[in-house]
Scaffold this motif. Structure first.
Motif, PDB file in Angstrom:
ATOM      1  N   ASN A   1       0.832  -1.209   0.000  1.00  0.00           N
ATOM      2  CA  ASN A   1       0.000   0.000   0.000  1.00  0.00           C
ATOM      3  C   ASN A   1       0.868   1.261   0.000  1.00  0.00           C
ATOM      4  O   ASN A   1       2.032   1.213   0.373  1.00  0.00           O
ATOM      5  N   VAL A   2       0.249   2.321  -0.414  1.00  0.00           N
ATOM      6  CA  VAL A   2       0.904   3.624  -0.288  1.00  0.00           C
ATOM      7  C   VAL A   2      -0.056   4.564   0.436  1.00  0.00           C
ATOM      8  O   VAL A   2      -1.274   4.350   0.451  1.00  0.00           O
ATOM      9  N   SER A   3       0.516   5.590   1.002  1.00  0.00           N
ATOM     10  CA  SER A   3      -0.326   6.617   1.618  1.00  0.00           C
ATOM     11  C   SER A   3       0.226   7.987   1.250  1.00  0.00           C
ATOM     12  O   SER A   3       1.434   8.158   1.068  1.00  0.00           O
ATOM     13  N   VAL A   4      -0.690   8.911   1.144  1.00  0.00           N
ATOM     14  CA  VAL A   4      -0.297  10.290   0.844  1.00  0.00           C
ATOM     15  C   VAL A   4      -1.176  11.226   1.663  1.00  0.00           C
ATOM     16  O   VAL A   4      -2.392  11.036   1.739  1.00  0.00           O
ATOM     17  N   PHE A   5      -0.550  12.207   2.259  1.00  0.00           N
ATOM     18  CA  PHE A   5      -1.291  13.233   2.994  1.00  0.00           C
ATOM     19  C   PHE A   5      -0.992  14.581   2.366  1.00  0.00           C
ATOM     20  O   PHE A   5       0.171  14.930   2.149  1.00  0.00           O
ATOM     21  N   MET A   6      -2.036  15.341   2.060  1.00  0.00           N
ATOM     22  CA  MET A   6      -1.830  16.722   1.573  1.00  0.00           C
ATOM     23  C   MET A   6      -2.907  17.621   2.143  1.00  0.00           C
ATOM     24  O   MET A   6      -4.070  17.214   2.260  1.00  0.00           O
ATOM     25  N   GLU A   7      -2.503  18.808   2.493  1.00  0.00           N
ATOM     26  CA  GLU A   7      -3.505  19.798   2.894  1.00  0.00           C
ATOM     27  C   GLU A   7      -3.069  21.168   2.435  1.00  0.00           C
ATOM     28  O   GLU A   7      -1.891  21.409   2.127  1.00  0.00           O
ATOM     29  N   LEU A   8      -4.027  22.064   2.383  1.00  0.00           N
ATOM     30  CA  LEU A   8      -3.751  23.458   2.062  1.00  0.00           C
ATOM     31  C   LEU A   8      -4.201  24.310   3.231  1.00  0.00           C
ATOM     32  O   LEU A   8      -5.370  24.275   3.631  1.00  0.00           O
ATOM     33  N   ALA A   9      -3.264  25.025   3.803  1.00  0.00           N
ATOM     34  CA  ALA A   9      -3.577  25.967   4.874  1.00  0.00           C
ATOM     35  C   ALA A   9      -2.938  27.287   4.503  1.00  0.00           C
ATOM     36  O   ALA A   9      -1.915  27.314   3.820  1.00  0.00           O
ATOM     37  N   ARG A  10      -3.532  28.390   4.940  1.00  0.00           N
ATOM     38  CA  ARG A  10      -2.966  29.695   4.572  1.00  0.00           C
ATOM     39  C   ARG A  10      -1.549  29.832   5.090  1.00  0.00           C
ATOM     40  O   ARG A  10      -0.682  30.360   4.439  1.00  0.00           O
ATOM     41  N   ARG A  11      -1.364  29.378   6.332  1.00  0.00           N
ATOM     42  CA  ARG A  11      -0.031  29.495   6.921  1.00  0.00           C
ATOM     43  C   ARG A  11       0.353  28.153   7.498  1.00  0.00           C
ATOM     44  O   ARG A  11      -0.514  27.364   7.898  1.00  0.00           O
ATOM     45  N   HIS A  12       1.625  27.920   7.596  1.00  0.00           N
ATOM     46  CA  HIS A  12       2.093  26.675   8.169  1.00  0.00           C
ATOM     47  C   HIS A  12       1.501  26.487   9.566  1.00  0.00           C
ATOM     48  O   HIS A  12       1.570  27.378  10.403  1.00  0.00           O
ATOM     49  N   GLY A  13       0.923  25.318   9.793  1.00  0.00           N
ATOM     50  CA  GLY A  13       0.390  25.020  11.120  1.00  0.00           C
ATOM     51  C   GLY A  13      -1.052  25.427  11.331  1.00  0.00           C
ATOM     52  O   GLY A  13      -1.654  25.065  12.328  1.00  0.00           O
TER      53      GLY A  13
END
Lengths: 290, 793, 160
Positions: A179-191
């Motif tokens: 299996n593979v996994s990928v995590f991505m998110e978009l936030a205005r600022r880090h954290g």
């Protein structure tokens, strides 16, 4: 901006904590890492009668491997999850997500169980739990319940946990070899909390996608599996045509909530973009050509 | 004499980078901010604030609150009004036909914005005061809300203050030339409308007052985080009927100010009134939630712009029409209309177009009052002007540098007026432009940009020139305009018996390094070591009357006063040394704290000896000479309304064209702030200013709903720039000393904030240009706006 | 509801302290008002700005997001404490030299977080530093000088 009056009880054992939850019912709030609860107290948005501090329940802390299952105590701090070799090896999705969780001082205090139990729709850990098919173990004075992640998240800050129950443990199936996994998110600022985010977890052979689970967060009232998207994805080769089919199907999965950080239209757009990107990356990670 | 030229003599501190005296204690956690001071028996204030944007106050029941634990006083707005000499009226004579509603420190019978203070609670602890606040019952009758500036003047719109007739605060038009004729003659006429989201200062240390009233001496002492202690003294004394000379304002360490702390706030007056009434110290700290709904806001603007361009890129005409959304009242004592006026003054300011027309309309809204905030009006005017300039470059096929080369005022063309009629001089647009071109390696960037575009990576290069008004004179807005705010400033330079030099400043230090800069100026002018000089600022009992620090004036105005006062002291020291040494003072100099024979460094008499004799052994001096050894000089601008500065920014950004996310890669500034006293401090003012401007450009926005309620009044929701997203900022200088003063310093504190939003908007538009006809014309530049400009959503 | 009091015992900056306080008191209010260590600042009191960062049992935390009662038995260090131990004297000197602070209000929290970064003893790029420090708000400096100072000390320390 000072917290209202409340009573504070430091639980000295799990039984003690559960007894307190029985006794105080909805008047009690569980104080774990406190990184979300304390701001609401300081702002007087929340006025509980009793705070039940569970931070001394050391039995609820720790990360271990139980066969093919990674067991993480609910009171394990984010920082310990982030630094765990077991997590890095067996739950790379969580390892990839953890740097997106707030900032060092917050990660030093905040707990993985607290994040899941709070169920902020934009938080990373609930989404990861759902993507990985984790089992949430909750306990009350009358015993333990195992709740699949698929049944745990009910809505905005709402979960299957009853008021007198404590989330004590999260059991994650270790990531399967192929299996593979990928995590991505978009936030205005880090954290920051995400505006859009996707977890992908499943099998990719060459360009062929199987048993892939796509979990979307930050756009809905809770993390959700993109059922239609997944249906359009699994069994297919990842290519532009599949991408189009998946992102079209996604429109039937999501009904994004507009908020201060973006309209529903934008969030839908971003989730589609992220869908393409997580799958491109998944294929690359699996060794195929994206 | 050559005291101001760097390195040409000992003690030439002017132009040198020297560390700040205040920094060392701050890094040890031993700074002293107002909240670090808590006299015995201090009480704490909290406020019940209006949850409504506009509501009549029908009834206030405070009985339960009065009976709550720890409570010492509950005061309503009406009760406070009785302790005041009268309401504030935020108008100035300089703004002809301006209208403003009288305002009491707390709402009396009507609340006009979400967050206006309604009831004050004083208790033993802040927590107890907040507990009691929850027990106050206020009956409100909601009134119609005016929150949209675009419709605030429509027929049928509710009117916030019936006495004013409508919601218009002020309207002004200025300009020069024949604009309509020029538009008719132009090869291209470009028109665009811009929107700027309201934002606020978010100083990390919130507003705070610690008020003490001595009922015996009738002295009122207020420790407060302020930029303008004397102005606070004047306003608070007059509002509460305390003789001004009985008031002492102390601004200890100030945790950030940015213009927020040049203003006066009703809740602070209320806390002061409570201290007078109770005879006990009262502390009020605006917590972060109330900061968002009570600190001044700024920059809610819509600007329509129009320019006329010839085919060769020459701009022949420009017009702007600004609509500013002020708050519920005009902020006393500076008003809420000055920002609009600055937009008119400075837009297209670098360029020599002969025809200019600019109109501003300011309307009241049921929102937090707006007023001056770092770089007042400039971020808006510069963003508009520089966007139009880039667009003109596109239309005429010129490079952004090229069109600016063609249109900027020549460095040898001053003095002259700009389109708004404002006189300017000593500017250096051409030199700055060429320096930036080299600093950013522009041609290399262009090549890289082109190459990356081939790979689907969209980077943008932005350029934005500016002028910035600094150090205002008393002939315009201040003084002559009617505000009791000093535009002059004063410094007292004293020789102590030990030979040490005390420099007491009317200007103040909020971390910019004003104290250190003044020590450098004084030490250089006198001829002594830095260690011998100590600046004092921020205590009205110890400093000469001054305006404080605002409008980039501390070094430009206070610096000249310090320089002249130090020269006076130097002259007296030499005079006295001449008597003691029986030498012509003309043949003496001061080097490293010793009087020496001119041209020599051998000590003939040290300053400590001058000090000792001047204070203790006066018998050694002739009877006709009574030493003063304390010299005060005042300085103001005389002929010019401002000392204008200029400069230019460059930015390099990457836009993710699928998500609209912007990554700011690199930022450059070339700035001409005249004579630089301390280069590092000047650079850091510019860097910090840039990031504050980038905050407004990218993130910051006070978002109101249709009911006039602020939706994002927390630091989690009001997005400020943090370290991860901000770039390295490279700073270069051109130094054209102002001819207004001997020292030659201009202001440096605000221009970064003024120009950074414009360069960011230009860079983003430059990045997406190959993909779309759309342009971003709104700030903050959210991913959503970028996606819309890209026609992706 | 009456004010519930609690007696807390902990070590702050190396000294044992015992105080009876309202249970709702957060850690930084306790340190500032009960103990007089005013170096830790309150900027937002909801965990965003980082001005109140203190060290509890070795880890940097938001002092406003923890009750003083929760620190029972803990070892708490503030900027005053780590100044006295000299742990970050080099960084503090560099902050002054590089003017990596202006008003100084964020500085104690910034230094507490940077101290944790330096304790990792690992190579860090400017971007890594920016990311690690991203939970501390500074309105004055524009951050560049802070990155310079931390980068320079981290590199110096790694070189030995």
């Amino acid at each position: 901006m000072k917290a209202p009056k409340f009573s504070y009880i430091r639980a000295d054992s799990l039984d003690h904590a559960l007894e307190l939850l029985d006794k105080h019912g909805e008047d009690a709030r569980i104080l774990a890492g406190g990184q979300s609860l304390m701001p609401t107290l300081n702002m007087r948005l929340s006025q509980p009668e009793v705070l039940v501090d569970i931070n001394r329940l050391n039995d609820l802390k720790g990360i271990s491997l139980d066969g093919d299952t990674v067991v993480i105590g609910a009171l394990t701090r984010h920082i310990d999850v982030m630094n765990s070799d077991i997590v890095a090896e067996h739950l790379p999705l969580i390892a990839e997500a953890m740097p997106h969780v707030a900032h060092v001082a917050i990660r030093n205090r905040g707990t993985i169980g607290g994040s899941i139990a709070l169920s902020d729709p934009a938080a990373e850990m609930p989404a990861c739990a759902l993507a990985l098919g984790a089992t949430l173990i909750v306990q009350s004075s009358s015993g333990k319940r195992e709740i699949p992640a698929e049944e745990f998240f009910h809505g905005l800050y709402e979960t299957a946990r009853a008021e007198n129950e404590l989330l004590v443990e999260i059991r994650y199936p270790s990531q399967k070899k192929d299996n593979v996994s990928v995590f991505m998110e978009l936030a205005r600022r880090h954290g920051d909390y995400a505006i859009a985010g996707v977890c992908a977890y499943g099998k990719v052979s060459g360009n062929m996608v199987e048993d892939m689970r796509l979990v979307y967060f930050a756009s809905e009232d809770r993390p959700i599996i993109g059922e239609n998207a997944v249906a359009a994805l699994n069994g297919k080769a990842w290519c532009d045509e599949t991408k189009d089919a998946v992102t079209s199907a996604l429109e039937n999965d999501l009904d994004p909530m507009a908020n201060l950080h973006g309209s529903a239209t934008m969030k839908m757009h971003l989730q589609k973009v992220l869908t393409g990107r997580v799958m491109d990356t998944a294929v690359t990670r699996a060794g195929g050509a994206s | 004499m050559g005291f101001i030229h760097p390195y040409d003599r000992p003690n030439s501190y002017i132009g040198r980078t020297l560390p700040r005296s205040r920094a060392k204690r701050a890094v040890a956690g031993r700074g002293r901010y107002t909240d670090d001071i808590t006299p015995p028996r201090t009480l704490h204030a909290a406020f019940v604030r209006s949850p409504y944007a506009h509501a009549r106050i029908l009834k206030i029941d405070v009985e339960a609150a009065k009976a709550a634990p720890g409570v010492k006083l509950v005061m309503t707005g009406a009760e406070l009004a009785e302790m005041c000499t009268g309401p504030w009226i935020g108008t100035l004579t300089v703004f002809e036909n301006m209208k403003a509603e009288p305002q009491y420190p707390m709402a009396v019978d009507r609340a006009c914005w979400h967050g206006e203070p309604v009831v004050m609670i004083i208790a033993e602890t802040r927590a107890q005061a907040e507990d009691a606040g929850e027990l106050v019952m206020v009956d409100y009758e909601e009134l119609p809300v005016v929150i949209n500036k675009d419709t605030a003047l429509n027929a049928g719109s509710p009117v916030i203050h019936a006495n004013l007739g409508d919601n218009k605060a002020w309207e002004n038009t200025l300009g020069s030339g024949d604009v309509d004729k020029a538009f008719a003659e132009a090869d291209h006429v470009l028109e665009e409308t811009f929107y700027f989201g309201r934002h606020t200062a978010v100083s990390l240390e919130p507003r705070i007052v610690l008020c003490e009233y001595d009922q015996g001496t009738e002295r009122l002492t207020i420790h407060t985080s302020s930029q303008c202690p004397h102005m606070i003294e004047t306003v608070f004394a007059r509002t509460l009927g305390v003789p001004e000379h009985n008031v002492r304002i102390v601004a200890p360490d100030v945790g950030g100010s940015f213009g927020l702390k040049i203003h006066t706030f009703g809740d602070e007056v209320a806390a002061t009134a409570a201290a007078i009434k109770l005879g006990r110290p009262v502390k009020f700290v605006a917590d972060r939630l109330e900061s968002f709904v009570s600190d001044i806001h700024a920059r809610e603007n819509r600007v329509k712009a129009k320019i006329g361009i010839m085919n060769d890129g020459t701009m022949i005409a420009a017009e702007i029409d600004d609509l500013s959304g002020a708050g519920a009242y005009s902020q006393y004592p500076r008003t809420s209309v000055f920002e609009a006026n600055q937009i008119l003054n400075i837009t297209f300011g670098p360029y020599k177009h002969p025809n200019y027309r600019a109109k501003a309309t300011v309307v009241y809204l049921n929102a937090v009052p707006t007023s001056q905030y770092r770089a007042v009006g400039h971020p808006i005017g510069i963003s508009v002007g520089e966007h139009m300039m880039d667009w003109a470059a596109d239309v005429t096929g010129l490079d952004p540098f090229e069109i600016r080369r063609k249109n900027v005022m020549e460095d040898d063309s001053y003095p002259r007026n700009i389109g708004s009629g404002i006189p300017i001089k000593d500017l250096s647009h051409q030199a700055c432009l060429e320096k930036l071109h080299g600093l950013m390696e522009y041609d290399k960037l262009l090549a890289e940009q082109a190459e990356l575009r081939e790979n689907g990576i969209y980077r943008g290069i932005g350029v934005a020139g500016f002028i910035k008004g600094t150090a205002p004179s008393p002939v315009g807005y201040y003084g002559a305009g009617g505000a009791r705010i000093a535009a002059q400033d004063a410094t007292t330079v004293k020789l102590e018996p030990s030979g040490g030099i005390i420099v007491a400043l009317g200007v103040t230090d909020q971390g910019q390094g004003v104290d250190t800069v003044m020590e450098q100026i004084a030490a250089a002018a006198i001829g002594c070591h830095m260690d011998q000089v100590r600046a004092i600022s921020g205590d009205t009992d110890a400093i000469p009357y001054g305006g404080g620090t605002y409008a980039s004036r501390a070094t430009a105005i206070g610096g000249e006063a310090t320089y002249q006062a130090a020269l006076d002291l130097r002259r007296e020291i030499l005079h006295m040394a001449g008597i003691l040494l029986q030498t012509d003072p003309e043949n003496l100099d001061i080097v490293d704290g010793n009087v020496v024979d001119d041209g020599s460094t051998d000590a003939r008499i040290p300053l400590s000896e001058i000090g000792r004799i001047g204070h203790f052994q006066l018998g050694e001096l002739p009877n006709d000479y009574q030493p003063v050894l304390s010299h005060t000089r005042r300085y103001r601008l005389q002929d010019s309304p401002y000392i204008y500065t200029n400069g230019i920014h460059g930015a390099y950004v990457e836009v993710d064209v699928d998500t609209g996310w912007i990554k700011h890669l690199k930022h450059w500034v070339v700035e001409d702030c005249g004579r630089i006293i301390n280069e590092q401090l000047a650079d850091e003012q510019i860097r910090g200013g840039c990031v504050q401007g980038l905050g407004g450009a990218l993130y910051e926005h006070c978002i109101y709903n249709d009911y006039g309620q602020l939706q994002n009044g927390t630091m989690a929701d009001y997005v400020t720039p943090m370290m991860s997203e901000m770039p390295d900022i490279h700073v270069g200088h051109v130094q054209t000393p102002t001819s207004e003063s001997e020292l030659g310093a201009k202001g440096a504190g605000e221009s970064g904030t003024g120009a950074a939003p414009g360069v960011m908007m230009n860079a983003v538009n430059n990045a997406i240009k190959p993909l779309t006809e759309g342009r971003v014309t709104e700030q903050p530049i959210t991913p959503e706006l970028v996606l819309k400009a890209l026609r992706k959503i | 509801m009456s004010e519930e009091m609690v007696t807390v015992n902990m070590t702050v900056n190396g000294e044992p302290v015992t105080k009876t306080i309202p249970v709702r008191t957060h850690l930084v209010d306790f340190i500032r008002t009960e103990l007089g260590f005013t170096g830790s600042h309150l900027g937002c009191e909801h965990g965003v700005c980082g001005a109140c960062s203190v060290r509890v049992d070795g880890d940097v935390v938001r002092g406003c997001l923890m009750l003083a009662a929760q620190a029972e038995g803990a070892d708490v260090m503030t900027i005053e404490g780590i100044t006295d131990t000299g742990e970050i004297a080099d960084l503090q000197d560099k902050f002054v030299e590089r003017n990596a602070l202006q008003c100084g209000f964020c500085t104690p929290g910034m230094l507490m977080t940077a101290a944790e970064l330096l304790s990792h003893k690992s190579e860090m790029s400017r971007n890594d530093i920016r990311e690690f420090m991203s939970g501390n708000y500074c309105r004055c400096t524009g951050y560049h000088a802070i990155v310079d100072a931390i980068e320079s000390i981290n590199n110096e320390r790694l070189k030995g």
